[in-house]
Motif scaffolding. Sequence first.
Motif, PDB file in Angstrom:
ATOM      1  N   ALA A   1      -3.624   1.173  -3.386  1.00 45.37           N
ATOM      2  CA  ALA A   1      -3.699  -0.285  -3.327  1.00 45.37           C
ATOM      3  C   ALA A   1      -4.234  -0.709  -1.964  1.00 45.37           C
ATOM      4  CB  ALA A   1      -2.325  -0.890  -3.577  1.00 45.37           C
ATOM      5  N   GLN A   2      -3.754  -0.035  -0.918  1.00 44.43           N
ATOM      6  CA  GLN A   2      -4.205  -0.331   0.443  1.00 44.43           C
ATOM      7  C   GLN A   2      -5.702  -0.056   0.579  1.00 44.43           C
ATOM      8  OE1 GLN A   2      -1.516   1.323   3.481  1.00 44.43           O
ATOM      9  NE2 GLN A   2      -3.366   1.955   4.558  1.00 44.43           N
ATOM     10  N   ARG A   3      -6.114   1.086   0.001  1.00 43.15           N
ATOM     11  CA  ARG A   3      -7.518   1.462   0.062  1.00 43.15           C
ATOM     12  C   ARG A   3      -8.395   0.440  -0.676  1.00 43.15           C
ATOM     13  NH1 ARG A   3      -9.762   6.515  -3.078  1.00 43.15           N
ATOM     14  NH2 ARG A   3     -11.891   6.568  -2.302  1.00 43.15           N
ATOM     15  N   LEU A   4      -7.909   0.015  -1.860  1.00 43.45           N
ATOM     16  CA  LEU A   4      -8.651  -0.977  -2.635  1.00 43.45           C
ATOM     17  C   LEU A   4      -8.740  -2.298  -1.862  1.00 43.45           C
ATOM     18  CD1 LEU A   4      -7.234  -0.427  -6.242  1.00 43.45           C
ATOM     19  CD2 LEU A   4      -9.511   0.143  -5.413  1.00 43.45           C
ATOM     20  N   ALA A   5      -7.623  -2.679  -1.223  1.00 45.75           N
ATOM     21  CA  ALA A   5      -7.600  -3.945  -0.484  1.00 45.75           C
ATOM     22  C   ALA A   5      -8.622  -3.913   0.645  1.00 45.75           C
ATOM     23  CB  ALA A   5      -6.195  -4.208   0.060  1.00 45.75           C
ATOM     24  N   PHE A   6      -8.687  -2.802   1.381  1.00 39.61           N
ATOM     25  CA  PHE A   6      -9.656  -2.702   2.481  1.00 39.61           C
ATOM     26  C   PHE A   6     -11.070  -2.698   1.933  1.00 39.61           C
ATOM     27  CE2 PHE A   6      -6.110  -0.663   5.017  1.00 39.61           C
ATOM     28  CZ  PHE A   6      -5.870  -1.825   5.716  1.00 39.61           C
TER      29      PHE A   6
ATOM     30  N   ILE B   1      -0.827  -8.321   2.662  1.00 38.56           N
ATOM     31  CA  ILE B   1       0.382  -7.771   2.027  1.00 38.56           C
ATOM     32  C   ILE B   1       0.434  -8.184   0.560  1.00 38.56           C
ATOM     33  CG2 ILE B   1       2.908  -7.876   2.017  1.00 38.56           C
ATOM     34  CD1 ILE B   1       2.773  -8.302   5.047  1.00 38.56           C
ATOM     35  N   GLN B   2       0.124  -9.468   0.314  1.00 39.14           N
ATOM     36  CA  GLN B   2       0.164 -10.004  -1.046  1.00 39.14           C
ATOM     37  C   GLN B   2      -0.849  -9.278  -1.941  1.00 39.14           C
ATOM     38  OE1 GLN B   2       2.327 -11.995  -2.159  1.00 39.14           O
ATOM     39  NE2 GLN B   2       1.488 -12.341  -4.201  1.00 39.14           N
ATOM     40  N   LEU B   3      -2.058  -9.066  -1.417  1.00 37.23           N
ATOM     41  CA  LEU B   3      -3.105  -8.397  -2.189  1.00 37.23           C
ATOM     42  C   LEU B   3      -2.693  -6.957  -2.504  1.00 37.23           C
ATOM     43  CD1 LEU B   3      -5.868  -8.224  -3.469  1.00 37.23           C
ATOM     44  CD2 LEU B   3      -6.850  -7.746  -1.227  1.00 37.23           C
ATOM     45  N   ILE B   4      -2.167  -6.247  -1.497  1.00 36.88           N
ATOM     46  CA  ILE B   4      -1.743  -4.859  -1.708  1.00 36.88           C
ATOM     47  C   ILE B   4      -0.620  -4.818  -2.747  1.00 36.88           C
ATOM     48  CG2 ILE B   4      -0.652  -2.851  -0.600  1.00 36.88           C
ATOM     49  CD1 ILE B   4      -2.203  -3.512   1.925  1.00 36.88           C
ATOM     50  N   ARG B   5       0.300  -5.797  -2.678  1.00 42.30           N
ATOM     51  CA  ARG B   5       1.407  -5.821  -3.631  1.00 42.30           C
ATOM     52  C   ARG B   5       0.904  -6.028  -5.061  1.00 42.30           C
ATOM     53  NH1 ARG B   5       4.881 -10.336  -2.073  1.00 42.30           N
ATOM     54  NH2 ARG B   5       5.398  -9.063  -0.266  1.00 42.30           N
ATOM     55  N   GLU B   6      -0.025  -6.966  -5.218  1.00 42.22           N
ATOM     56  CA  GLU B   6      -0.558  -7.244  -6.569  1.00 42.22           C
ATOM     57  C   GLU B   6      -1.333  -6.038  -7.096  1.00 42.22           C
ATOM     58  OE1 GLU B   6      -0.075  -9.644  -8.669  1.00 42.22           O
ATOM     59  OE2 GLU B   6       1.215 -10.788  -7.325  1.00 42.22           O
ATOM     60  N   LEU B   7      -2.128  -5.406  -6.235  1.00 45.43           N
ATOM     61  CA  LEU B   7      -2.929  -4.260  -6.678  1.00 45.43           C
ATOM     62  C   LEU B   7      -2.038  -3.086  -7.052  1.00 45.43           C
ATOM     63  CD1 LEU B   7      -5.849  -4.385  -4.076  1.00 45.43           C
ATOM     64  CD2 LEU B   7      -6.041  -4.776  -6.537  1.00 45.43           C
ATOM     65  N   SER B   8      -0.918  -2.908  -6.309  1.00 41.01           N
ATOM     66  CA  SER B   8      -0.086  -1.731  -6.578  1.00 41.01           C
ATOM     67  C   SER B   8       0.745  -1.912  -7.850  1.00 41.01           C
ATOM     68  CB  SER B   8       0.806  -1.415  -5.375  1.00 41.01           C
ATOM     69  OG  SER B   8       1.681  -2.474  -5.146  1.00 41.01           O
ATOM     70  N   ARG B   9       0.683  -3.103  -8.466  1.00 41.82           N
ATOM     71  CA  ARG B   9       1.363  -3.293  -9.755  1.00 41.82           C
ATOM     72  C   ARG B   9       0.519  -2.780 -10.908  1.00 41.82           C
ATOM     73  NH1 ARG B   9       3.366  -9.248 -10.456  1.00 41.82           N
ATOM     74  NH2 ARG B   9       4.307  -8.244 -12.243  1.00 41.82           N
ATOM     75  N   LEU B  10      -0.746  -2.470 -10.646  1.00 42.99           N
ATOM     76  CA  LEU B  10      -1.614  -1.947 -11.705  1.00 42.99           C
ATOM     77  C   LEU B  10      -1.225  -0.515 -12.031  1.00 42.99           C
ATOM     78  CD1 LEU B  10      -5.013  -3.287 -10.345  1.00 42.99           C
ATOM     79  CD2 LEU B  10      -3.708  -4.189 -12.265  1.00 42.99           C
TER      80      LEU B  10
ATOM     81  N   GLY C   1      -1.255   3.345 -12.410  1.00 42.95           N
ATOM     82  CA  GLY C   1      -1.989   4.421 -11.746  1.00 42.95           C
ATOM     83  C   GLY C   1      -2.416   4.075 -10.338  1.00 42.95           C
ATOM     84  N   VAL C   2      -2.015   2.911  -9.834  1.00 42.05           N
ATOM     85  CA  VAL C   2      -2.372   2.531  -8.462  1.00 42.05           C
ATOM     86  C   VAL C   2      -1.104   2.530  -7.615  1.00 42.05           C
ATOM     87  CG1 VAL C   2      -3.398   0.756  -6.996  1.00 42.05           C
ATOM     88  CG2 VAL C   2      -4.287   1.127  -9.293  1.00 42.05           C
ATOM     89  N   GLY C   3      -0.965   3.515  -6.734  1.00 41.23           N
ATOM     90  CA  GLY C   3       0.185   3.591  -5.844  1.00 41.23           C
ATOM     91  C   GLY C   3      -0.051   2.754  -4.607  1.00 41.23           C
ATOM     92  N   PRO C   4       0.932   2.711  -3.686  1.00 42.41           N
ATOM     93  CA  PRO C   4       0.768   1.896  -2.477  1.00 42.41           C
ATOM     94  C   PRO C   4      -0.459   2.301  -1.652  1.00 42.41           C
ATOM     95  CG  PRO C   4       3.017   2.701  -2.681  1.00 42.41           C
ATOM     96  CD  PRO C   4       2.232   3.370  -3.749  1.00 42.41           C
ATOM     97  N   LYS C   5      -0.728   3.614  -1.568  1.00 44.65           N
ATOM     98  CA  LYS C   5      -1.871   4.068  -0.755  1.00 44.65           C
ATOM     99  C   LYS C   5      -3.199   3.654  -1.368  1.00 44.65           C
ATOM    100  CE  LYS C   5      -0.306   7.043   2.585  1.00 44.65           C
ATOM    101  NZ  LYS C   5      -0.731   7.939   3.641  1.00 44.65           N
TER     102      LYS C   5
END
Lengths: 203, 203
Positions: free
Chosen positions: A25-30, A8-17, A19-23
């Motif tokens: 961010a999830q894809r990047l995290a995986f 959750i923490q990783l997805i949250r940090e990534l989605s703050r970038l 052009g990176v939405g929640p979806k």
Amino acid sequence: MKYPNSLIQLIRELSRLPGVGPKSAQRLAFHLFSSSDQDVKNLSDAILEAKKILKLCPVCYNITDTDLCAVCSDPTRDQDIICVVEEPGDVIAIERSGEFEGLYHVLHGALSPMNGVGPEQIKIAGLLERIQNREGAPVEVILATSTTVEGEATSMFVQRSLEPLGVNVSRIAYGLPVGGALEYADEVTLGRAIAGRRQVTKI
Amino acid sequence: MKYPNSLIQLIRELSRLPGVGPKSAQRLAFHLFSSSDQDVKNLSDAILEAKKILKLCPVCYNITDTDLCAVCSDPTRDQDIICVVEEPGDVIAIERSGEFEGLYHVLHGALSPMNGVGPEQIKIAGLLERIQNREGAPVEVILATSTTVEGEATSMFVQRSLEPLGVNVSRIAYGLPVGGALEYADEVTLGRAIAGRRQVTKI
């Protein structure tokens, strides 16, 4: 189902970038989860290293890892032309065109009163100071801010601020992008392209 | 102009992420440069932390930070239905729908002979073993792989592999997405939607 906290923490940090939405961010995290330890470490190191080493050039405010940036410290560049841009990425874009041999000045933003960005929030004072302190021939300043409302306002403001300093100021050309079909050009661009036409035959 | 090495390195690492091209990588790099030290550290920490802590659930191969994943260790879930999906992200998508109360099995890919992905490269053996070693009533297996060529092939392969084990196998329904206009549906989807019609009046 409760997801692991670190995920959750990783997805949250990534989605703050940007052009990176929640979806995404999830894809990047995986993706990072299935990457090798070394690849993940390389990314993390590159982020920290860049943040630690990179700074702004004290003359033109471009991004640099040395005292002066690569353009300001290059004696072969034309010292009499300064191209004013909004962001460091714009310098890279213009350098890629290979059409410019002068120096840059990066404003780090554009005037936008709606978002609380006034002349003090961007590097306009630095530009004026740089030109005032200069010795020798007057410079030419090319205003290469975006052709958005904010970019136009910034261009206009810089132009007026430069007036008392007796320098030549120009604005990059408006017109059709190369490879653009006339049919799909919007009317404002088309109007500007016609107004800015250039004679091609000598009479 | 030569760009700073740490900037080039950061852009290169970022552009290796899925869905991030050279331009987005550049934009992300500049964003990170202008972010606060703390924000950058948080991102870097989240990446390393997630990579260190997260692992695969030994039963269903979902991502977890505990010995068994949150679904497998939840006694209230229906132990007699296993939903087979391609990726961990699919588990999150199905959980979000709130329509499924059973267990999962994550294959971590789909069969794709063109890309060298055969049955050994994805977690099919783990599924068969899991069902064979099970005591009690036979399970129902829902095949929820994608409706792409690879997803279909995977679904077919898993279905055939499960045949000797005497379990009920089902495939998620094809049809129009909710909110979809008939006019814009492709003919294959429309054909499947008609073939898969459900009676709504009792006679």
